[in-house]
Design a protein around this motif. Structure first.
Motif, PDB file in Angstrom:
ATOM      1  N   ALA A   1       7.808 -14.897   5.005  1.00 22.61           N
ATOM      2  CA  ALA A   1       6.165 -13.817   4.049  1.00 22.61           C
ATOM      3  C   ALA A   1       5.357 -13.937   5.267  1.00 22.61           C
ATOM      4  O   ALA A   1       4.850 -13.039   5.704  1.00 22.61           O
ATOM      5  N   ALA A   2       4.947 -14.514   6.575  1.00 26.83           N
ATOM      6  CA  ALA A   2       4.141 -13.860   7.716  1.00 26.83           C
ATOM      7  C   ALA A   2       5.211 -12.547   8.193  1.00 26.83           C
ATOM      8  O   ALA A   2       4.184 -12.392   8.084  1.00 26.83           O
ATOM      9  N   ALA A   3       5.784 -12.688   8.598  1.00 26.38           N
ATOM     10  CA  ALA A   3       6.434 -11.217   8.752  1.00 26.38           C
ATOM     11  C   ALA A   3       6.253 -10.239   7.450  1.00 26.38           C
ATOM     12  O   ALA A   3       5.194  -9.216   7.955  1.00 26.38           O
ATOM     13  N   HIS A   4       6.082 -10.265   5.803  1.00 23.82           N
ATOM     14  CA  HIS A   4       6.232  -9.274   5.155  1.00 23.82           C
ATOM     15  C   HIS A   4       4.585  -9.547   5.204  1.00 23.82           C
ATOM     16  O   HIS A   4       4.471  -7.762   4.214  1.00 23.82           O
ATOM     17  N   ARG A   5       3.420  -9.964   5.612  1.00 30.56           N
ATOM     18  CA  ARG A   5       1.756  -9.986   5.731  1.00 30.56           C
ATOM     19  C   ARG A   5       2.075  -8.339   7.237  1.00 30.56           C
ATOM     20  O   ARG A   5       1.433  -8.211   6.616  1.00 30.56           O
ATOM     21  N   VAL A   6       2.756  -8.831   7.870  1.00 29.62           N
ATOM     22  CA  VAL A   6       2.390  -7.745   9.060  1.00 29.62           C
ATOM     23  C   VAL A   6       2.508  -6.472   8.314  1.00 29.62           C
ATOM     24  O   VAL A   6       2.184  -5.708   8.315  1.00 29.62           O
ATOM     25  N   LEU A   7       4.072  -6.684   7.815  1.00 29.05           N
ATOM     26  CA  LEU A   7       4.446  -5.024   7.321  1.00 29.05           C
ATOM     27  C   LEU A   7       3.289  -4.028   6.008  1.00 29.05           C
ATOM     28  O   LEU A   7       3.096  -3.146   5.606  1.00 29.05           O
ATOM     29  N   GLY A   8       2.607  -5.840   5.368  1.00 28.46           N
ATOM     30  CA  GLY A   8       1.255  -5.332   4.240  1.00 28.46           C
ATOM     31  C   GLY A   8       0.637  -4.353   5.004  1.00 28.46           C
ATOM     32  O   GLY A   8      -0.360  -3.880   4.629  1.00 28.46           O
ATOM     33  N   ILE A   9       0.061  -4.766   6.445  1.00 24.63           N
ATOM     34  CA  ILE A   9      -1.023  -3.848   6.959  1.00 24.63           C
ATOM     35  C   ILE A   9      -0.130  -2.484   8.216  1.00 24.63           C
ATOM     36  O   ILE A   9      -0.856  -1.947   7.413  1.00 24.63           O
ATOM     37  N   LEU A  10       1.003  -2.494   7.970  1.00 21.67           N
ATOM     38  CA  LEU A  10       1.475  -1.887   8.288  1.00 21.67           C
ATOM     39  C   LEU A  10       1.690  -0.841   6.748  1.00 21.67           C
ATOM     40  O   LEU A  10       1.477   0.457   7.816  1.00 21.67           O
TER      41      LEU A  10
ATOM     42  N   ALA B   1      -0.016   0.031   4.318  1.00 24.22           N
ATOM     43  CA  ALA B   1      -1.483   0.250   4.645  1.00 24.22           C
ATOM     44  C   ALA B   1      -1.608   1.086   4.952  1.00 24.22           C
ATOM     45  O   ALA B   1      -2.301   2.286   5.119  1.00 24.22           O
ATOM     46  N   ARG B   2      -1.954   1.228   6.603  1.00 24.23           N
ATOM     47  CA  ARG B   2      -1.910   2.569   7.682  1.00 24.23           C
ATOM     48  C   ARG B   2      -1.832   3.484   8.026  1.00 24.23           C
ATOM     49  O   ARG B   2      -2.081   4.739   7.512  1.00 24.23           O
TER      50      ARG B   2
ATOM     51  N   HIS C   1      -2.379   7.114   6.641  1.00 27.63           N
ATOM     52  CA  HIS C   1      -1.909   8.113   7.104  1.00 27.63           C
ATOM     53  C   HIS C   1      -3.319   6.979   8.289  1.00 27.63           C
ATOM     54  O   HIS C   1      -3.127   8.983   8.929  1.00 27.63           O
ATOM     55  N   ASP C   2      -3.154   6.909   8.975  1.00 30.77           N
ATOM     56  CA  ASP C   2      -3.947   6.090  10.200  1.00 30.77           C
ATOM     57  C   ASP C   2      -2.812   6.366  10.858  1.00 30.77           C
ATOM     58  O   ASP C   2      -3.298   6.000  12.341  1.00 30.77           O
ATOM     59  N   LEU C   3      -1.700   6.134  10.733  1.00 33.19           N
ATOM     60  CA  LEU C   3      -0.667   6.290  12.035  1.00 33.19           C
ATOM     61  C   LEU C   3       0.131   7.528  12.057  1.00 33.19           C
ATOM     62  O   LEU C   3       0.922   7.972  10.874  1.00 33.19           O
ATOM     63  N   ALA C   4       0.702   7.462  13.106  1.00 28.98           N
ATOM     64  CA  ALA C   4       1.588   8.938  12.951  1.00 28.98           C
ATOM     65  C   ALA C   4       2.970   8.100  13.521  1.00 28.98           C
ATOM     66  O   ALA C   4       3.625   6.771  13.049  1.00 28.98           O
ATOM     67  N   LEU C   5       3.916   8.649  12.695  1.00 27.72           N
ATOM     68  CA  LEU C   5       5.458   8.328  12.135  1.00 27.72           C
ATOM     69  C   LEU C   5       6.419   7.921  13.480  1.00 27.72           C
ATOM     70  O   LEU C   5       6.599   6.681  13.663  1.00 27.72           O
TER      71      LEU C   5
ATOM     72  N   VAL D   1      10.589   5.020   4.703  1.00 32.37           N
ATOM     73  CA  VAL D   1       9.537   4.230   5.504  1.00 32.37           C
ATOM     74  C   VAL D   1       8.613   3.529   4.704  1.00 32.37           C
ATOM     75  O   VAL D   1       8.919   2.360   4.036  1.00 32.37           O
ATOM     76  N   VAL D   2       8.184   4.304   3.426  1.00 31.78           N
ATOM     77  CA  VAL D   2       7.255   3.723   2.765  1.00 31.78           C
ATOM     78  C   VAL D   2       8.009   2.793   1.765  1.00 31.78           C
ATOM     79  O   VAL D   2       7.071   2.433   1.546  1.00 31.78           O
ATOM     80  N   ARG D   3       9.005   3.681   1.028  1.00 32.98           N
ATOM     81  CA  ARG D   3       9.829   2.826   0.393  1.00 32.98           C
ATOM     82  C   ARG D   3      10.021   1.720   1.179  1.00 32.98           C
ATOM     83  O   ARG D   3      10.250   0.154   0.146  1.00 32.98           O
ATOM     84  N   PHE D   4      10.623   1.606   1.796  1.00 32.78           N
ATOM     85  CA  PHE D   4      11.275   0.648   2.330  1.00 32.78           C
ATOM     86  C   PHE D   4       9.913  -0.555   2.301  1.00 32.78           C
ATOM     87  O   PHE D   4       9.982  -1.509   2.326  1.00 32.78           O
ATOM     88  N   LEU D   5       8.479  -0.500   3.119  1.00 31.78           N
ATOM     89  CA  LEU D   5       7.549  -1.398   3.544  1.00 31.78           C
ATOM     90  C   LEU D   5       7.439  -1.624   1.559  1.00 31.78           C
ATOM     91  O   LEU D   5       6.399  -2.987   1.761  1.00 31.78           O
ATOM     92  N   ALA D   6       7.208  -0.965   1.238  1.00 28.80           N
ATOM     93  CA  ALA D   6       6.863  -1.371  -0.490  1.00 28.80           C
ATOM     94  C   ALA D   6       7.624  -2.353  -0.629  1.00 28.80           C
ATOM     95  O   ALA D   6       7.406  -3.853  -1.812  1.00 28.80           O
ATOM     96  N   GLU D   7       8.876  -2.175  -0.566  1.00 36.25           N
ATOM     97  CA  GLU D   7       9.643  -3.316  -1.374  1.00 36.25           C
ATOM     98  C   GLU D   7       9.714  -4.388  -0.094  1.00 36.25           C
ATOM     99  O   GLU D   7       9.957  -5.822  -0.845  1.00 36.25           O
TER     100      GLU D   7
END
Length: 169
Positions: free
Chosen positions: A87-96, A98-99, A103-107, A154-160
Motif C-alpha cells: 500500500a505504501a508503494a502504491h501511494r507513491v505511484l499515486g504521486i507519480l 498525478a504528476r 505533464h509535470d514529468l518527462a517520460l 505507463v498511465v494505464r499501469f499507474l491507474a491500475e
C-alpha cells in the motif's frame, strides 16, 4: 416514547497510515526523485511533535538535515512498526501518476522512476516485472513504438496500481 431522530455524521475521516508505512512511502518517493530531503525532515519533525514518545529512528531522521538522500532512505527503512508495504508503494505511484497526468514529468524520468520502483518496492512479482519492462520499452523507442504510446501504457499501469497519496509529506 420520545421521538429520537438519528443524525448522520457525513464528515470523511481520513485514517493515517502507520508511521512505518508513511516512512516507506517517503523512502520510495525519495529514491524515485518524487520527494525531496526537506520533505522527509519536515515529516519527521511533524511526527515528533505529534507523538509523546517518538521512536529514536524518527528523531535520527529529523536531525539528519545535512545527510544525502541515500542516507535518509536508509534511516527511513529503520522506522519501526507495522506497515502494509505494498500500500505504501502504491501511494507513491499515486504521486507519480498525478504528476505524469499533469505533464509535470518527462517520460524518461517516469520510466527511470518505475525502474527504481521495481527494484525497491515490496510488490507482487507480476507488478515488479511490468514496472521494470518500461525501461526496455523506452530504450527501444527508436526501433518500434512511440513515446506517446509508451506514455499511455505507463498511465494505464499507474491507474491500475495507484493508491491515493494521502499521508505522504
Amino acid at each position: 416514547m420520545p421521538n429520537r431522530s438519528c443524525s448522520r455524521d457525513t464528515r470523511i475521516i481520513r485514517i493515517m497510515p502507520p508511521l512505518r508505512e508513511e516512512a516507506e512511502s517517503l523512502c520510495l518517493g525519495l529514491m524515485m526523485g518524487l520527494v525531496q530531503p526537506v520533505e522527509v525532515i519536515s515529516w519527521a519533525d511533524r511526527a515528533i511533535a505529534e507523538m509523546a514518545n517518538p521512536p529514536i529512528e524518527v528523531i535520527d531522521i529529523a536531525t539528519s538535515t545535512r545527510q544525502p538522500s541515500d542516507e535518509l532512505a536508509r534511516l527511513l527503512k529503520r522506522v519501526p512498526g507495522p506497515a502494509n508495504l505494498t500500500a505504501a508503494a502504491h501511494r507513491v505511484l499515486g504521486i507519480l501518476r498525478a504528476r505524469l497526468v499533469a505533464h509535470d514529468l518527462a517520460l524518461d524520468f517516469v520510466v527511470n522512476s518505475l525502474w527504481i520502483f521495481s527494484i525497491e518496492a515490496t510488490i507482487p512479482e507480476v507488478e515488479r516485472r511490468a514496472a521494470s519492462n518500461f525501461s526496455d520499452e523506452y530504450e527501444c523507442l527508436d526501433y518500434y513504438g512511440t513515446a506517446e504510446s509508451l506514455r499511455d501504457e505507463v498511465v494505464r499501469f499507474l491507474a491500475e496500481h495507484t493508491s491515493e497519496p494521502d499521508g505522504i509529506a
